[in-house]
Design a protein around this motif. Structure first.
Motif, mmCIF file in Angstrom:
data_model
loop_
_atom_site.group_PDB
_atom_site.id
_atom_site.type_symbol
_atom_site.label_atom_id
_atom_site.label_comp_id
_atom_site.label_asym_id
_atom_site.label_seq_id
_atom_site.Cartn_x
_atom_site.Cartn_y
_atom_site.Cartn_z
ATOM 1 N N PHE A 132 -7.778 -5.371 1.198
ATOM 2 C CA PHE A 132 -8.451 -4.846 0.159
ATOM 3 C C PHE A 132 -8.690 -5.812 -0.856
ATOM 4 O O PHE A 132 -7.834 -6.151 -1.634
ATOM 5 C CB PHE A 132 -7.874 -3.672 -0.445
ATOM 6 N N ILE A 133 -9.964 -6.483 -0.877
ATOM 7 C CA ILE A 133 -10.358 -7.535 -1.761
ATOM 8 C C ILE A 133 -11.657 -7.367 -2.292
ATOM 9 O O ILE A 133 -12.279 -6.579 -1.848
ATOM 10 C CB ILE A 133 -10.060 -8.786 -0.889
ATOM 11 N N ASP A 134 -11.714 -8.482 -3.317
ATOM 12 C CA ASP A 134 -13.074 -8.550 -4.096
ATOM 13 C C ASP A 134 -13.867 -9.478 -3.687
ATOM 14 O O ASP A 134 -13.305 -10.401 -3.157
ATOM 15 C CB ASP A 134 -12.789 -8.337 -5.663
ATOM 16 N N VAL A 135 -15.185 -9.588 -4.214
ATOM 17 C CA VAL A 135 -16.129 -10.548 -3.789
ATOM 18 C C VAL A 135 -15.582 -11.904 -4.164
ATOM 19 O O VAL A 135 -16.080 -13.135 -3.836
ATOM 20 C CB VAL A 135 -17.478 -10.243 -4.233
ATOM 21 N N ASP A 136 -14.979 -11.858 -5.384
ATOM 22 C CA ASP A 136 -14.436 -12.974 -5.969
ATOM 23 C C ASP A 136 -12.955 -13.588 -5.441
ATOM 24 O O ASP A 136 -12.440 -14.627 -5.743
ATOM 25 C CB ASP A 136 -14.252 -12.875 -7.450
ATOM 26 N N GLU A 137 -12.472 -12.807 -4.279
ATOM 27 C CA GLU A 137 -11.421 -13.166 -3.701
ATOM 28 C C GLU A 137 -11.674 -13.695 -2.065
ATOM 29 O O GLU A 137 -12.483 -12.961 -1.415
ATOM 30 C CB GLU A 137 -10.359 -12.301 -3.511
ATOM 31 N N GLN A 166 3.406 -5.090 6.372
ATOM 32 C CA GLN A 166 2.358 -5.336 5.332
ATOM 33 C C GLN A 166 2.955 -6.813 4.763
ATOM 34 O O GLN A 166 4.129 -7.440 4.987
ATOM 35 C CB GLN A 166 2.558 -4.549 4.225
ATOM 36 N N ILE A 167 2.015 -7.638 4.228
ATOM 37 C CA ILE A 167 2.412 -8.741 3.584
ATOM 38 C C ILE A 167 1.785 -8.683 1.984
ATOM 39 O O ILE A 167 0.558 -8.164 2.157
ATOM 40 C CB ILE A 167 1.919 -10.087 4.191
ATOM 41 N N SER A 168 2.291 -9.446 1.241
ATOM 42 C CA SER A 168 1.641 -9.559 -0.093
ATOM 43 C C SER A 168 1.451 -11.046 -0.243
ATOM 44 O O SER A 168 2.183 -12.141 0.009
ATOM 45 C CB SER A 168 2.679 -9.359 -1.055
ATOM 46 N N LEU A 169 0.108 -11.378 -0.715
ATOM 47 C CA LEU A 169 -0.473 -12.743 -0.738
ATOM 48 C C LEU A 169 -0.701 -12.884 -2.451
ATOM 49 O O LEU A 169 -1.432 -12.160 -2.981
ATOM 50 C CB LEU A 169 -1.821 -12.830 -0.244
ATOM 51 N N PRO A 170 0.105 -14.001 -3.042
ATOM 52 C CA PRO A 170 -0.288 -14.351 -4.728
ATOM 53 C C PRO A 170 -1.557 -14.850 -4.711
ATOM 54 O O PRO A 170 -2.017 -15.539 -3.915
ATOM 55 C CB PRO A 170 0.900 -15.349 -4.782
ATOM 56 N N LYS A 207 -2.688 -9.261 -3.892
ATOM 57 C CA LYS A 207 -3.347 -8.535 -2.828
ATOM 58 C C LYS A 207 -2.800 -8.565 -1.560
ATOM 59 O O LYS A 207 -1.790 -9.408 -1.139
ATOM 60 C CB LYS A 207 -4.664 -8.935 -2.724
ATOM 61 N N MET A 208 -2.729 -7.689 -0.577
ATOM 62 C CA MET A 208 -1.989 -7.205 0.365
ATOM 63 C C MET A 208 -2.771 -7.090 1.928
ATOM 64 O O MET A 208 -4.033 -6.652 1.703
ATOM 65 C CB MET A 208 -0.996 -6.059 0.141
ATOM 66 N N ILE A 209 -2.256 -7.371 2.810
ATOM 67 C CA ILE A 209 -2.791 -7.285 4.310
ATOM 68 C C ILE A 209 -1.759 -6.293 4.862
ATOM 69 O O ILE A 209 -0.476 -6.674 4.968
ATOM 70 C CB ILE A 209 -2.999 -8.320 4.939
ATOM 71 N N VAL A 210 -2.282 -5.050 5.569
ATOM 72 C CA VAL A 210 -1.395 -4.038 5.587
ATOM 73 C C VAL A 210 -1.642 -3.424 7.210
ATOM 74 O O VAL A 210 -2.715 -3.640 7.537
ATOM 75 C CB VAL A 210 -1.224 -2.851 4.796
ATOM 76 N N ASP A 211 -0.769 -2.868 7.771
ATOM 77 C CA ASP A 211 -1.153 -1.974 8.765
ATOM 78 C C ASP A 211 -1.494 -0.567 8.333
ATOM 79 O O ASP A 211 -0.746 0.154 7.722
ATOM 80 C CB ASP A 211 0.282 -1.737 9.737
ATOM 81 N N PRO A 212 -2.789 -0.315 8.525
ATOM 82 C CA PRO A 212 -3.018 0.810 7.880
ATOM 83 C C PRO A 212 -2.536 2.082 8.330
ATOM 84 O O PRO A 212 -2.304 3.195 7.804
ATOM 85 C CB PRO A 212 -4.544 0.877 8.150
#
Length: 298
Positions: A117-122, A144-148, A187-192
């Motif tokens: 779940f990210i924005d256009v500036d990411e 899930q992982i968290s990305l700084p 922001k995160m990347i997850v198993d939905p």
């Protein structure tokens, strides 16, 4: 399906019943809520498509320019949903971005191994692998992982330069784990199919806020030992040019906030980003390494 959690006049967290995974689910989906980003959306979509994104799920927060047409050109299979709204539970405003994210998990998550779940500036930049799915493959069953954030500033540009974001904005704050207010976030990347609660910057899986870094290690996200960008780096182009920064301020925040408060918060963050900078070419290096620099230019 959803349960709202309230605080301080705003609803910024939504609990979710996870979707049941499809037998053939695979790949990574990117969820985006967007409003009037015609200038940069094509580069953003092109980069992430080249990086291996399977599907874009886009929530249209009242676009009046060519943003959606550009998205359809870059990704003909994009899913676009109208999402221009402000909902309230009595006096409490429901965060429209969080509501979109929860909707995406519940209605589309069953088809994907990963969702972000990210924005256009990411921009999500693979650091070693050729693609994002390959960069995630070593994580196994981690949910899930968290990305700084790696926070990029104006790089000296007063007006928008030709050539796109990645080529022109290469100066960032050197410390993604900075204690300065507003610089350290994730922001995160997850198993939905394991998501149980949503906020913009924190997602609960299996009923727990426990998170991992991109190496598959877990500790409190606030600890410096949590930091990693070994496999995926999250570039946050917070300002772009000065002219675009002023336009960003004029658009206002996602939640209703007094104009003066919003201005002070944004400019304080910009000053912190640009107080000290380092050169970062991770995105450009990935494009060169994978032989794709000519495919990303606007």
């Amino acid at each position: 399906m959803f349960r709202f959690l309230r605080r301080a006049g705003q609803i910024t967290r939504i609990d979710i019943t996870p979707p049941r995974p499809k037998a053939d689910r695979a790949g990574i989906a990117v969820v985006l809520i967007v409003r009037n980003e015609e200038t940069h959306i094509a580069e953003w979509a092109r980069f992430h498509r080249l990086a291996g994104v399977s599907r874009f799920i886009v929530y249209d927060n009242g676009c009046t320019d060519g943003t959606l047409a550009a998205l359809r050109t870059e990704a003909p299979d994009v899913v676009i949903l109208p999402w221009a709204q402000k909902f309230r539970d009595g006096p409490r405003e429901i965060h429209n971005q969080v509501l979109a994210y929860a909707h995406a998990v519940a209605n589309f998550g069953a088809g994907f191994r990963w969702m972000t779940f990210i924005d256009v500036d990411e921009f999500l930049v693979p650091k070693q692998a050729a693609s994002l799915p390959q960069a995630l493959a070593h994580l196994g069953d981690i949910p899930q992982i968290s990305l700084p954030w790696h926070m990029f500033g104006r790089s000296g540009h007063m007006t928008p330069p030709e050539g796109g974001v990645l080529a022109n904005y290469t100066q960032r704050n050197p410390d993604p784990m900075s204690d300065q207010k507003g610089l350290r976030n994730f922001k995160m990347i997850v198993d939905p199919c394991r998501v149980t609660s949503m906020k913009v910057h924190q997602i609960w899986t299996d009923g727990s806020p426990q998170s991992w870094n991109d190496r598959g290690e877990t500790t409190k996200r606030e600890n410096r030992a949590f930091y990693s960008a070994d496999h995926i780096q999250l570039n946050h182009y917070y300002t772009r040019s000065d002219a675009e920064l002023r336009a960003k301020i004029a658009r206002g925040p996602n939640l209703t906030t007094p104009d003066a408060d919003h201005l002070r918060r944004v400019m304080r963050k910009v000053a912190a980003i640009e107080e000290n900078v380092v050169l970062d070419r991770a995105a450009l290096d990935w494009l060169v390494r994978t032989g794709k620099p000519s495919k990303i230019s606007p």
